[in-house]
Every structure is written in structure tokens, then in C-alpha cells.
Scaffold this active site. Structure first.
Site, PDB file in Angstrom:
ATOM      1  N   GLY A   4       0.466  14.043  27.954  1.00 49.15           N
ATOM      2  CA  GLY A   4       0.479  15.159  28.879  1.00 49.15           C
ATOM      3  C   GLY A   4      -0.797  15.978  28.868  1.00 49.15           C
ATOM      4  O   GLY A   4      -1.143  16.614  29.871  1.00 49.15           O
ATOM      5  N   ARG A   5      -1.517  15.960  27.746  1.00 45.36           N
ATOM      6  CA  ARG A   5      -2.780  16.706  27.648  1.00 45.36           C
ATOM      7  C   ARG A   5      -3.824  15.884  26.894  1.00 45.36           C
ATOM      8  O   ARG A   5      -4.679  16.419  26.218  1.00 45.36           O
ATOM      9  CB  ARG A   5      -2.545  18.033  26.912  1.00 45.36           C
ATOM     10  N   ASP A  31       0.021  22.985  30.741  1.00 44.40           N
ATOM     11  CA  ASP A  31      -1.312  23.165  31.318  1.00 44.40           C
ATOM     12  C   ASP A  31      -2.295  22.084  30.892  1.00 44.40           C
ATOM     13  O   ASP A  31      -3.433  22.025  31.376  1.00 44.40           O
ATOM     14  CB  ASP A  31      -1.869  24.552  30.999  1.00 44.40           C
ATOM     15  N   GLY A  32      -1.879  21.214  29.970  1.00 46.18           N
ATOM     16  CA  GLY A  32      -2.739  20.118  29.550  1.00 46.18           C
ATOM     17  C   GLY A  32      -3.882  20.521  28.640  1.00 46.18           C
ATOM     18  O   GLY A  32      -4.740  19.697  28.326  1.00 46.18           O
ATOM     19  N   ARG A  54     -10.473  12.285  18.673  1.00 44.78           N
ATOM     20  CA  ARG A  54      -9.968  11.649  17.458  1.00 44.78           C
ATOM     21  C   ARG A  54     -10.019  10.134  17.589  1.00 44.78           C
ATOM     22  O   ARG A  54     -10.128   9.585  18.687  1.00 44.78           O
ATOM     23  CB  ARG A  54      -8.550  12.110  17.134  1.00 44.78           C
ATOM     24  N   ARG A  67       2.962   3.533  19.636  1.00 45.33           N
ATOM     25  CA  ARG A  67       4.001   4.262  18.915  1.00 45.33           C
ATOM     26  C   ARG A  67       5.344   3.555  19.097  1.00 45.33           C
ATOM     27  O   ARG A  67       5.498   2.702  19.977  1.00 45.33           O
ATOM     28  CB  ARG A  67       4.128   5.677  19.469  1.00 45.33           C
ATOM     29  N   ASP A  97       7.969   9.291  19.121  1.00 45.77           N
ATOM     30  CA  ASP A  97       6.647   9.189  19.743  1.00 45.77           C
ATOM     31  C   ASP A  97       5.539   9.589  18.773  1.00 45.77           C
ATOM     32  O   ASP A  97       4.355   9.470  19.118  1.00 45.77           O
ATOM     33  CB  ASP A  97       6.571  10.038  21.017  1.00 45.77           C
ATOM     34  N   ASN A  98       5.903  10.030  17.566  1.00 49.03           N
ATOM     35  CA  ASN A  98       4.916  10.372  16.540  1.00 49.03           C
ATOM     36  C   ASN A  98       4.947   9.388  15.369  1.00 49.03           C
ATOM     37  O   ASN A  98       4.461   9.706  14.287  1.00 49.03           O
ATOM     38  CB  ASN A  98       5.145  11.794  16.016  1.00 49.03           C
ATOM     39  N   ASP A 144      -0.685  13.113  14.855  1.00 47.30           N
ATOM     40  CA  ASP A 144      -0.243  14.390  15.415  1.00 47.30           C
ATOM     41  C   ASP A 144       0.092  15.443  14.356  1.00 47.30           C
ATOM     42  O   ASP A 144       1.221  15.564  13.894  1.00 47.30           O
ATOM     43  CB  ASP A 144       0.945  14.203  16.360  1.00 47.30           C
TER      44      ASP A 144
END
Length: 519
Positions: free
Chosen positions: A126-127, A159-160, A210, A217, A286-287, A296
Site C-alpha cells: 500500500g505504501r 496516504d502511502g 531496504r 510471504r 503477510d509478515n 517489517d
């Protein structure tokens, strides 16, 4: 973000054994012109090409005033990138994604996930953006990935963007984890964008660049399975095998071998977390990576006083992701991966389930073995010592630590002093010093190796109060505390003069600690 204000320092930090402060503090405006970096930087697009159904082509948002805050020079060199060039205007544009090499294909990745036990079929970046894959001088493939680069189709009303504080936090903690020998995504740089991010208060914005073995995932497989497209699921599994677990390709059942490899990698990873007192804080599916790297660093933290029920995350109201629950949660997440892989395991559903259940059973055995071996090392005990002696000793010690709320990290370091003959520094850490005497007598009779203990028990970790202090100072333009913290945690086993505060437990007035995801 841990209650701290986001940092917005205009200096650079050079990570590694020694931190140096860049004396030049000139704000450099890079403007909005997109200029491609030199052709020596090559970004492949394997994920975007091979799994187009899971990739949305996207571009990073322009930044009004990008300024490099932190650059991981050793990592840049390891990747075959020139640190000097990365500090240039074009290099900084690469690090925020506004200028990428010709032929690169940045994408937002699609994935699903169970968040606090509830299934969300469409999450995704999403961001964030996957700029592409780098091949380092040793031939290893690494993702170059951004966080805070702007809204994507997966933003779901967000807002990303990202604030400087959470991105610096990920930089510090991922650096520490790497130095501790724990598989992790790596932070390459943090760039302040010059844009204000609105959370509870206005905060300076930033982008984190990164690096990871990949960003595949458990949630990636959940997304592919939910499409009903078995061919997509198979191509994703083949991509994961080629990228991370090539040995599975030659197995009789390659996709079962892939699952077992992920089970083994995650069992080892979570055991390493537990051994250093790391609390991830948001172990959603998802992590959980297919590679076995930590990913994350949102509401993460390290234990202060030992307590298996410790929860730092402000959104974990039920303690689902408490320190002591992490092995069980990892096993639960892996069960979701098994469910996603079922169509590839066997044509018959019942036989597929039986194969998955049997393989999943290996997680607890592998975790227990890794935890036991790690605790033996922390206590300086021989590898051939009977487990019937070791297990009760460990269980009793942990109960004593919990009862007296003893600082986890410093206890094991000072225990080596007791192994050398001086028990008082250890005894004084307990509410009733005499309560640990019997345990110490039995443990010392086993001949613990203090030098071996010093090699595995860190002096320095990113202590929660020091992380908050460093981020708050950086917000006000003082990066010295951040540099000192990085200096300590990137050489965690080497006790050095001048870093006494970084080895000490949190002061009593630090109070109850809460972390925030920073989104």
C-alpha cells in the site's frame, strides 16, 4: 511509533563498527527532474515478469526536498553499489524511486494475509514498491524495495507515506538484528522527503530503501490460492524454489519440500528471536517470509524485564503476539501456508492434508532443538550434556527471572561473571538474592564456559528507552544519540568504554512501553 517523535536530522550516519558524523549539514534540494542513474546500476524485473498477475506497475511519488539521512555504506558496497554515488543527487533519486535504471519495472506486489487472525484477501504494497532485483558481486539476487514511496492501488485509504521516525527505527533494529546474526531484511538508506506526513501530529516524511532475499510471504501464497488459478500458484512456488530453496526442485515432491524448507527456516528464525528477547509485535501471515528473514519492524521491541506475556504493540489488545506466543503463532501462520499449497501437494485433498499436517509437525521439533541448543550456548553448557539435566535448569531459571522481573539481556551477560567465580553481580539482580543461590550452585557445577557465553550473549541491543531517546533527539536535529546507538548495536558482543548506558537496563522512571506501527 513507540511514542517517539519522528526524526528529521539533516546529517548522514555511516553504519558499521564505527559511526562518524558528517560535518557538512547543507540542505541539498534535488528538485523533481527524473534522471536515470548510470547504466552500471541494473535492476531486473523477475517477479514482475514471472508473476505479472501479482504485480501492479507503479511509480514512486516525487519528493519536494529529498535529503539523505542514513546510508548503510557496508551494505551498499556488498551490493556492488558505489556509496559515493548513492550520496549524489541521482543516487538519492534512486533511493526514493523517482529515478530508476532504464529497463527497470517498479511494481507494487499483491498479497493477502491473516491480520490478528482475521483474513484479508487483498493487502499488498500500500505504501511500498519493489524497484527490482539486484545481483550482487557474489551472484546473489536481492530485492531493492521502498517503504513510504506513496499511494498504490493497495493503499486502502492510506496516504502511502511514512514518517522519518518509524523508518529510522527499522534502520536501527534491522542493523542490530544483522549484527546479532539473525536473518533479516537490511536497511540500505533513509531519505527525508521534505513532505509532511499527518498522523496524530504532523511529522516529517521519509522513504526507507531496504534489501531482502525477496519479499515473498505466506500472504503471497494465500493471494495466489484465493485466485483459484492453480497455474499461478505453481509458478509462484517454482519462483520461490528457484529463489530460496533450490534443493526442493530435485525432491520427489518439490512443493512439499518447499513447505518443509520454509518450516525449517521459520523454526530457526523464531528460536533466534526468542533467544535474544526480540518481540516482533505483528506476526501476521503477510509478515512471514518464505526466505526465513525477519521483515517489517513496526511495533517491534526487545524485552526489558523477562516476562513471556510481554506485549509492546499498542494494537495487540489480546496479547496474540506476546513474546511467549511467538512460536505458536509462527506454527499457526505456517498452517495457513500449508492450506494455500494443498493443490500442489497431492491431487487428492485428504492425502494433501495428511502430507501437510505431517510436515507441519516438524516445526515444533525444529524449534525446540534450536531453542535448546541456543540456551545451552547462552548458559555456557557442553553440547553433549544430557537434555534431562538442561531442560529443568532452563525452566527453573526462566521462572526465577520472571518472578524478579530481571532484565533479560544484561542478566545473561553478567552470568558469565558468575561463571568466572564472582556471583554477587548476578545475585543482586533478584528481589531475593538468596533465591538464585541453589540454581547457581547446580549450574556452576556443570563447568560453564564464560568465554563461550560472551560470544553469544550480547552486551548491546536497541534498548527501547535509547531508541526513543535517539529518535527524539534526531527530531530536534541532533543525530549524535542515533550514531552512538548504531555504534553500540552493530558490534553487540564487544564491550567498550563509553557505552555503559547502552548496556544498562531501562531506568525505573521509563514506565510502561508501547510501540506503534507507524502507518
Amino acid at each position: 511509533m513507540g511514542g517517539a517523535r519522528a526524526a528529521g536530522a539533516s546529517g548522514q550516519v555511516r553504519p558499521g563498527g564505527e559511526q562518524q558524523r558528517l560535518v557538512v549539514r547543507v540542505r541539498r534540494t534535488l528538485g523533481g527532474v527524473t534522471t536515470a542513474p548510470p547504466p552500471t546500476v541494473t535492476l531486473d524485473s523477475r517477479f514482475a515478469t514471472e508473476l505479472a498477475e501479482m504485480a501492479v506497475p507503479w511509480r514512486a511519488e516525487e519528493a519536494p526536498d529529498p535529503r539523505l539521512l542514513v546510508l548503510n555504506e557496508p551494505l551498499a558496497t556488498e551490493l556492488g553499489l558505489d556509496p559515493g554515488w548513492l550520496r549524489s543527487a541521482d543516487g538519492v533519486r534512486l533511493l526514493i524511486g523517482t529515478a530508476v535504471p532504464t529497463g527497470a519495472a517498479p511494481v507494487a506486489q499483491a498479497y493477502a494475509g491473516h491480520q490478528f487472525g482475521g483474513y484479508v484477501p487483498r493487502l499488498g504494497d500500500g505504501r511500498a514498491l519493489l524497484l527490482g532485483e539486484l545481483v550482487d558481486p557474489d551472484g546473489r539476487v536481492r530485492d531493492l524495495h521502498l517503504k513510504g514511496s506513496g499511494r498504490t492501488p493497495f493503499a486502502r485509504g492510506g496516504d502511502g507515506l511514512a514518517a522519518v521516525g518509524p523508518m529510522l527505527r527499522e534502520y536501527v533494529v534491522s542493523q542490530a538484528m544483522h549484527a546479532l546474526g539473525i536473518p533479516t531484511t537490511r536497511s540500505l538508506a533513509v531519505v527525508a522527503t521534505g513532505r509532511t506526513v499527518h498522523r496524530e501530529t504532523p511529522l516529517p516524511g521519509a522513504v526507507l530503501a531496504r534489501v531482502a532475499a525477496s519479499h515473498l510471504r505466506v500472504g503471497s501464497f494465500q493471494y495466489a490460492r484465493a485466485t483459484g488459478d492453480v497455474d499461478l500458484l505453481r509458478r509462484l512456488a517454482d519462483h520461490a524454489i528457484a529463489r530460496h530453496h533450490p534443493g526442493a526442485a530435485g525432491a520427489e515432491r518439490p512443493y512439499l519440500a518447499l513447505f518443509e524448507a520454509v518450516v525449517a527456516a521459520q523454526a530457526s528464525l523464531v528460536a533466534r528471536w526468542m533467544l535474544v528477547g526480540f518481540v516482533h509485535g505483528v506476526m501476521n501471515t503477510d509478515n512471514m517470509t518464505i526466505s526465513g528473514e525477519t521483515i517489517d519492524y513496526g511495533p517491534c521491541a526487545f524485552l526489558d524485564a523477562f516476562d513471556p506475556a510481554t506485549v509492546y504493540s499498542s494494537i495487540d489488545h489480546g496479547g496474540r503476539y506476546a513474546y511467549g506466543n511467538q512460536p505458536a503463532v509462527a506454527e499457526w501462520d505456517l498452517a495457513r501456508l500449508a492450506e494455500a499449497l494443498l493443490p500442489l501437494l497431492h491431487d487428492d485433498q485428504e492425502q494433501a492434508v495428511a502430507l501437510a499436517v505431517e510436515s507441519l509437525g516438524g516445526f515444533r521439533r525444529r524449534f525446540d532443538a534450536a531453542w535448546s541448543a541456543g540456551m545451552r550456548a547462552k548458559l555456557g553448557l557442553r553440547a553433549d550434556l544430557d537434555q534431562a539435566v538442561v531442560s529443568p535448569l532452563v525452566e527453573e531459571l526462566l521462572a526465577l527471572l520472571e518472578a524478579s522481573r530481571v532484565d533479560f539481556t544484561s542478566f545473561f551477560r553478567v552470568l558469565a561473571v558468575a561463571a568466572r567465580g564472582e556471583a554477587d553481580p548476578t545475585r543482586r539482580r533478584f528481589l531475593d538474592p538468596g533465591a538464585v543461590d541453589d540454581w547457581l550452585t547446580r549450574w556452576r557445577a556443570l563447568g560453564p564456559d564464560p568465554d563461550g557465553m560472551d560470544r553469544v550473549n550480547p552486551v548491546y541491543i536497541p534498548r527501547n528507552h535509547l531508541v526513543e531517546e535517539a529518535l527524539a533527539a534526531a527530531t530536534d536535529g541532533d543525530v549524535d544519540p542515533l550514531m552512538r546507538l548504531l555504534d553500540a548495536v552493530t558490534a553487540p558482543y564487544d564491550e567498550r568504554p563509553g557505552l555503559e548506558r547502552h548496556a544498562a537496563a531501562a531506568p525505573p522512571d521509563f514506565g510502561t512501553y508501547r510501540t506503534f506501527c507507524g502507518t
